[in-house]
Write a protein that holds these residues in place. Structure first.
Motif, PDB file in Angstrom:
ATOM      1  N   GLY A  31       5.042 -53.993 -18.935  1.00  0.00           N
ATOM      2  CA  GLY A  31       3.776 -54.327 -18.293  1.00  0.00           C
ATOM      3  C   GLY A  31       3.875 -54.826 -16.870  1.00  0.00           C
ATOM      4  N   SER A  32       5.043 -54.794 -16.272  1.00  0.00           N
ATOM      5  CA  SER A  32       5.207 -55.237 -14.896  1.00  0.00           C
ATOM      6  C   SER A  32       4.984 -54.069 -13.938  1.00  0.00           C
ATOM      7  CB  SER A  32       6.614 -55.795 -14.668  1.00  0.00           C
ATOM      8  OG  SER A  32       6.824 -56.922 -15.479  1.00  0.00           O
ATOM      9  N   PRO A  33       4.290 -54.307 -12.817  1.00  0.00           N
ATOM     10  CA  PRO A  33       4.081 -53.213 -11.859  1.00  0.00           C
ATOM     11  C   PRO A  33       5.400 -52.774 -11.234  1.00  0.00           C
ATOM     12  CG  PRO A  33       3.058 -55.263 -11.082  1.00  0.00           C
ATOM     13  CD  PRO A  33       3.662 -55.545 -12.409  1.00  0.00           C
ATOM     14  N   VAL A  34       5.527 -51.461 -11.029  1.00  0.00           N
ATOM     15  CA  VAL A  34       6.759 -50.924 -10.443  1.00  0.00           C
ATOM     16  C   VAL A  34       6.539 -50.370  -9.037  1.00  0.00           C
ATOM     17  CG1 VAL A  34       7.832 -50.423 -12.671  1.00  0.00           C
ATOM     18  CG2 VAL A  34       6.439 -48.677 -11.566  1.00  0.00           C
ATOM     19  N   ASN A  35       5.293 -50.218  -8.620  1.00  0.00           N
ATOM     20  CA  ASN A  35       5.035 -49.653  -7.294  1.00  0.00           C
ATOM     21  C   ASN A  35       3.836 -50.332  -6.608  1.00  0.00           C
ATOM     22  OD1 ASN A  35       3.001 -48.589  -8.887  1.00  0.00           O
ATOM     23  ND2 ASN A  35       3.019 -46.604  -7.858  1.00  0.00           N
ATOM     24  N   ALA A  36       3.720 -51.628  -6.748  1.00  0.00           N
ATOM     25  CA  ALA A  36       2.563 -52.350  -6.204  1.00  0.00           C
ATOM     26  C   ALA A  36       2.447 -52.190  -4.691  1.00  0.00           C
ATOM     27  CB  ALA A  36       2.641 -53.826  -6.583  1.00  0.00           C
ATOM     28  N   LYS A  37       3.558 -52.229  -3.979  1.00  0.00           N
ATOM     29  CA  LYS A  37       3.509 -52.090  -2.515  1.00  0.00           C
ATOM     30  C   LYS A  37       3.049 -50.698  -2.099  1.00  0.00           C
ATOM     31  CE  LYS A  37       4.429 -56.144  -1.181  1.00  0.00           C
ATOM     32  NZ  LYS A  37       3.327 -56.912  -0.599  1.00  0.00           N
ATOM     33  N   TYR A  38       3.452 -49.673  -2.848  1.00  0.00           N
ATOM     34  CA  TYR A  38       3.002 -48.314  -2.537  1.00  0.00           C
ATOM     35  C   TYR A  38       1.495 -48.191  -2.796  1.00  0.00           C
ATOM     36  CZ  TYR A  38       2.427 -43.285  -2.520  1.00  0.00           C
ATOM     37  OH  TYR A  38       1.978 -42.009  -2.255  1.00  0.00           O
ATOM     38  N   ALA A  39       1.031 -48.750  -3.911  1.00  0.00           N
ATOM     39  CA  ALA A  39      -0.402 -48.722  -4.222  1.00  0.00           C
ATOM     40  C   ALA A  39      -1.191 -49.457  -3.138  1.00  0.00           C
ATOM     41  CB  ALA A  39      -0.653 -49.342  -5.593  1.00  0.00           C
ATOM     42  N   GLU A  40      -0.646 -50.576  -2.684  1.00  0.00           N
ATOM     43  CA  GLU A  40      -1.276 -51.334  -1.597  1.00  0.00           C
ATOM     44  C   GLU A  40      -1.320 -50.506  -0.310  1.00  0.00           C
ATOM     45  OE1 GLU A  40       0.067 -55.184   0.954  1.00  0.00           O
ATOM     46  OE2 GLU A  40       0.236 -55.375  -1.217  1.00  0.00           O
ATOM     47  N   LEU A  41      -0.229 -49.818  -0.021  1.00  0.00           N
ATOM     48  CA  LEU A  41      -0.171 -48.972   1.169  1.00  0.00           C
ATOM     49  C   LEU A  41      -1.224 -47.874   1.117  1.00  0.00           C
ATOM     50  CD1 LEU A  41       1.224 -47.876   3.787  1.00  0.00           C
ATOM     51  CD2 LEU A  41       2.656 -46.508   2.242  1.00  0.00           C
ATOM     52  N   ARG A  42      -1.363 -47.204  -0.032  1.00  0.00           N
ATOM     53  CA  ARG A  42      -2.345 -46.124  -0.146  1.00  0.00           C
ATOM     54  C   ARG A  42      -3.770 -46.649   0.046  1.00  0.00           C
ATOM     55  NH1 ARG A  42      -1.121 -41.514   1.159  1.00  0.00           N
ATOM     56  NH2 ARG A  42      -2.498 -40.492  -0.319  1.00  0.00           N
ATOM     57  N   ALA A  43      -4.060 -47.820  -0.515  1.00  0.00           N
ATOM     58  CA  ALA A  43      -5.392 -48.405  -0.332  1.00  0.00           C
ATOM     59  C   ALA A  43      -5.605 -48.791   1.130  1.00  0.00           C
ATOM     60  CB  ALA A  43      -5.552 -49.618  -1.243  1.00  0.00           C
ATOM     61  N   ALA A  44      -4.581 -49.343   1.759  1.00  0.00           N
ATOM     62  CA  ALA A  44      -4.688 -49.734   3.171  1.00  0.00           C
ATOM     63  C   ALA A  44      -4.876 -48.502   4.065  1.00  0.00           C
ATOM     64  CB  ALA A  44      -3.446 -50.512   3.600  1.00  0.00           C
ATOM     65  N   GLN A  45      -4.193 -47.412   3.745  1.00  0.00           N
ATOM     66  CA  GLN A  45      -4.363 -46.183   4.522  1.00  0.00           C
ATOM     67  C   GLN A  45      -5.800 -45.678   4.429  1.00  0.00           C
ATOM     68  OE1 GLN A  45      -1.263 -43.752   2.788  1.00  0.00           O
ATOM     69  NE2 GLN A  45       0.096 -44.112   4.546  1.00  0.00           N
ATOM     70  N   TYR A  46      -6.400 -45.785   3.235  1.00  0.00           N
ATOM     71  CA  TYR A  46      -7.792 -45.363   3.072  1.00  0.00           C
ATOM     72  C   TYR A  46      -8.721 -46.241   3.910  1.00  0.00           C
ATOM     73  CZ  TYR A  46     -12.418 -44.779   1.178  1.00  0.00           C
ATOM     74  OH  TYR A  46     -13.772 -44.576   1.067  1.00  0.00           O
ATOM     75  N   ILE A  47      -8.501 -47.559   3.865  1.00  0.00           N
ATOM     76  CA  ILE A  47      -9.348 -48.479   4.639  1.00  0.00           C
ATOM     77  C   ILE A  47      -9.240 -48.173   6.124  1.00  0.00           C
ATOM     78  CG2 ILE A  47      -9.630 -50.892   5.330  1.00  0.00           C
ATOM     79  CD1 ILE A  47      -8.793 -51.628   2.429  1.00  0.00           C
TER      80      ILE A  47
END
Length: 103
Positions: A31-47
């Motif tokens: 249950g631990s995230p393995v790609n949180a920074k990548y998910a954050e990057l994709r959301a930031a790119q959209y913003i």
């Protein structure tokens, strides 16, 4: 870039950024995230793209990244584990102390 006012004025932008983050985020078996920074990057790119149309992300957004899903049902089809009863008891006790329930 100050994107905060855009988030206030256009809440759908924040909704889509959150959807991208949640859809891209992956978890391991415990249950631990393995790609949180990548998910954050994709959301930031959209913003950034939303606020600056000239910006191009390193890889284009995919349709599945922006999919919005319905909320979960109000009740679970799987019964709660025994510890959930303790959580409900604590909530009831806290509400009682705050005077939210009358006995």
């Amino acid at each position: 870039m100050d994107y905060r006012q855009t988030m206030i004025d256009e809440p759908s932008m924040l909704e889509n950024a959150y959807a991208i983050f949640a859809n891209v985020l992956e978890f391991n078996v415990s249950g631990s995230p393995v790609n949180a920074k990548y998910a954050e990057l994709r959301a930031a790119q959209y913003i950034r793209w939303y606020c600056d149309a000239s910006y191009m992300a390193s890889s284009p957004s995919e349709i599945w990244e922006q999919e919005l899903h319905d909320p979960p049902p109000r009740s679970d089809s799987k019964p709660c584990p025994p510890c959930a009863g303790a959580w409900q008891f604590m909530q009831t006790q806290a509400a009682s102390r705050l005077g939210l329930f009358r006995r």
